[in-house]
Design a protein around this motif. Structure first.
Motif, mmCIF file in Angstrom:
data_model
loop_
_atom_site.group_PDB
_atom_site.id
_atom_site.type_symbol
_atom_site.label_atom_id
_atom_site.label_comp_id
_atom_site.label_asym_id
_atom_site.label_seq_id
_atom_site.Cartn_x
_atom_site.Cartn_y
_atom_site.Cartn_z
ATOM 1 N N GLU A 80 0.833 -1.209 0.000
ATOM 2 C CA GLU A 80 0.000 0.000 0.000
ATOM 3 C C GLU A 80 0.865 1.255 0.000
ATOM 4 O OE1 GLU A 80 -2.498 -0.353 3.436
ATOM 5 O OE2 GLU A 80 -3.525 -2.131 2.668
ATOM 6 N N ILE A 81 1.888 1.268 0.857
ATOM 7 C CA ILE A 81 2.756 2.439 0.958
ATOM 8 C C ILE A 81 3.571 2.603 -0.325
ATOM 9 C CG2 ILE A 81 4.718 3.438 2.196
ATOM 10 C CD1 ILE A 81 3.550 2.198 4.760
ATOM 11 N N SER A 82 4.064 1.517 -0.875
ATOM 12 C CA SER A 82 4.831 1.580 -2.134
ATOM 13 C C SER A 82 3.987 2.163 -3.256
ATOM 14 C CB SER A 82 5.322 0.196 -2.541
ATOM 15 O OG SER A 82 6.327 -0.250 -1.694
ATOM 16 N N ILE A 85 3.706 5.871 -2.654
ATOM 17 C CA ILE A 85 4.964 6.578 -2.909
ATOM 18 C C ILE A 85 5.213 6.717 -4.408
ATOM 19 C CG2 ILE A 85 7.482 6.386 -2.688
ATOM 20 C CD1 ILE A 85 7.013 5.277 0.151
ATOM 21 N N LYS A 86 4.817 5.729 -5.200
ATOM 22 C CA LYS A 86 5.008 5.790 -6.652
ATOM 23 C C LYS A 86 4.227 6.936 -7.287
ATOM 24 C CE LYS A 86 6.092 0.934 -7.242
ATOM 25 N NZ LYS A 86 5.624 -0.388 -7.680
ATOM 26 N N THR A 87 3.189 7.412 -6.602
ATOM 27 C CA THR A 87 2.384 8.511 -7.155
ATOM 28 C C THR A 87 2.995 9.882 -6.878
ATOM 29 O OG1 THR A 87 1.001 8.775 -5.174
ATOM 30 C CG2 THR A 87 0.270 7.161 -6.829
ATOM 31 N N ILE A 88 4.024 9.956 -6.058
ATOM 32 C CA ILE A 88 4.660 11.238 -5.727
ATOM 33 C C ILE A 88 5.475 11.681 -6.935
ATOM 34 C CG2 ILE A 88 6.291 12.424 -4.201
ATOM 35 C CD1 ILE A 88 5.473 10.394 -2.002
ATOM 36 N N PRO A 89 5.161 12.844 -7.498
ATOM 37 C CA PRO A 89 5.830 13.260 -8.738
ATOM 38 C C PRO A 89 7.299 13.660 -8.576
ATOM 39 C CG PRO A 89 4.200 14.892 -8.050
ATOM 40 C CD PRO A 89 4.095 13.743 -7.109
ATOM 41 N N ASP A 90 7.671 14.279 -7.474
ATOM 42 C CA ASP A 90 9.040 14.742 -7.276
ATOM 43 C C ASP A 90 9.919 13.588 -6.811
ATOM 44 O OD1 ASP A 90 11.124 16.824 -6.959
ATOM 45 O OD2 ASP A 90 10.920 16.323 -4.827
ATOM 46 N N ILE A 91 11.025 13.367 -7.535
ATOM 47 C CA ILE A 91 11.895 12.217 -7.246
ATOM 48 C C ILE A 91 12.531 12.307 -5.856
ATOM 49 C CG2 ILE A 91 13.967 13.191 -8.334
ATOM 50 C CD1 ILE A 91 14.498 10.294 -9.369
ATOM 51 N N GLN A 92 12.925 13.500 -5.423
ATOM 52 C CA GLN A 92 13.560 13.622 -4.105
ATOM 53 C C GLN A 92 12.551 13.384 -2.991
ATOM 54 O OE1 GLN A 92 16.478 16.625 -3.614
ATOM 55 N NE2 GLN A 92 16.244 16.710 -1.399
ATOM 56 N N ARG A 94 9.919 11.575 -3.264
ATOM 57 C CA ARG A 94 9.652 10.132 -3.328
ATOM 58 C C ARG A 94 10.740 9.356 -2.590
ATOM 59 N NH1 ARG A 94 8.430 10.011 -8.706
ATOM 60 N NH2 ARG A 94 10.544 9.442 -9.274
ATOM 61 N N LEU A 95 11.993 9.746 -2.779
ATOM 62 C CA LEU A 95 13.107 9.087 -2.107
ATOM 63 C C LEU A 95 13.029 9.282 -0.589
ATOM 64 C CD1 LEU A 95 15.749 7.517 -2.207
ATOM 65 C CD2 LEU A 95 16.937 9.681 -2.622
ATOM 66 N N ILE A 96 12.694 10.480 -0.163
ATOM 67 C CA ILE A 96 12.540 10.756 1.276
ATOM 68 C C ILE A 96 11.481 9.835 1.873
ATOM 69 C CG2 ILE A 96 11.717 12.461 2.956
ATOM 70 C CD1 ILE A 96 13.080 14.607 1.145
ATOM 71 N N PHE A 97 10.349 9.731 1.211
ATOM 72 C CA PHE A 97 9.269 8.869 1.707
ATOM 73 C C PHE A 97 9.710 7.404 1.740
ATOM 74 C CE2 PHE A 97 6.689 12.509 1.477
ATOM 75 C CZ PHE A 97 5.458 12.238 2.037
ATOM 76 N N ARG A 98 10.395 6.957 0.690
ATOM 77 C CA ARG A 98 10.821 5.563 0.636
ATOM 78 C C ARG A 98 11.807 5.240 1.766
ATOM 79 N NH1 ARG A 98 12.485 5.369 -4.388
ATOM 80 N NH2 ARG A 98 10.424 4.855 -5.158
#
Length: 144
Positions: A80-82, A85-92, A94-98
């Protein structure tokens, strides 16, 4: 997704780590003979007769079942979290969330891993601002 929903995986991971530590301690106790040897005094002692080994085996099995249950729940929450996170447009972002919510890193570890001039407060603010913006979008969508 809310902060508490994102933090659920971290909490499950923490609980799972405790279960693994408990299982290891129980298994060590079973293998090292820490159950205690019977003291032979020549005196009869009927009260308090217990099956320490049997009780220990039951405890080990209970912990193993809990570990399996948590693994299934963790897999579901991780998916669910993955997906979120894949829907977050900004790569940085997205990386912070991951790093924070799937790798269970501290904010300091996240900032260090990302590197550059990123600080602990900077990565936190990026995360919380994104969540606040998403919350506002949901609120605006509900009002329409």
């Amino acid at each position: 997704m809310t902060l508490s929903e994102l933090s659920r995986y971290f909490k499950l991971q923490t609980k799972q780590n405790r279960n693994w530590e408990l299982l290891s301690a129980l298994q060590d106790k079973a293998h090292t003979g820490a159950l205690g040897a019977q003291v032979i005094t020549g005196m009869p002692h009927a009260p308090g007769v217990r099956d320490k080994v049997g009780n220990l085996i039951v405890e080990i099995e209970d912990v193993e079942e809990e570990i399996k249950r948590l693994e299934v729940e963790m897999d579901q929450v991780e998916q669910e979290i993955s997906s979120y996170i894949k829907t977050i447009p900004d790569i940085q972002t997205r990386l912070i969330f991951r790093l924070r919510f799937l790798r269970c890193m501290t904010w300091d570890e996240v900032a260090t891993t990302i590197g550059g001039r990123n600080t602990v407060n900077g990565v936190k603010k990026t995360c919380y601002r994104y969540l606040d913006a998403e919350k506002e979008k949901r609120k605006a969508g509900a009002e329409e």
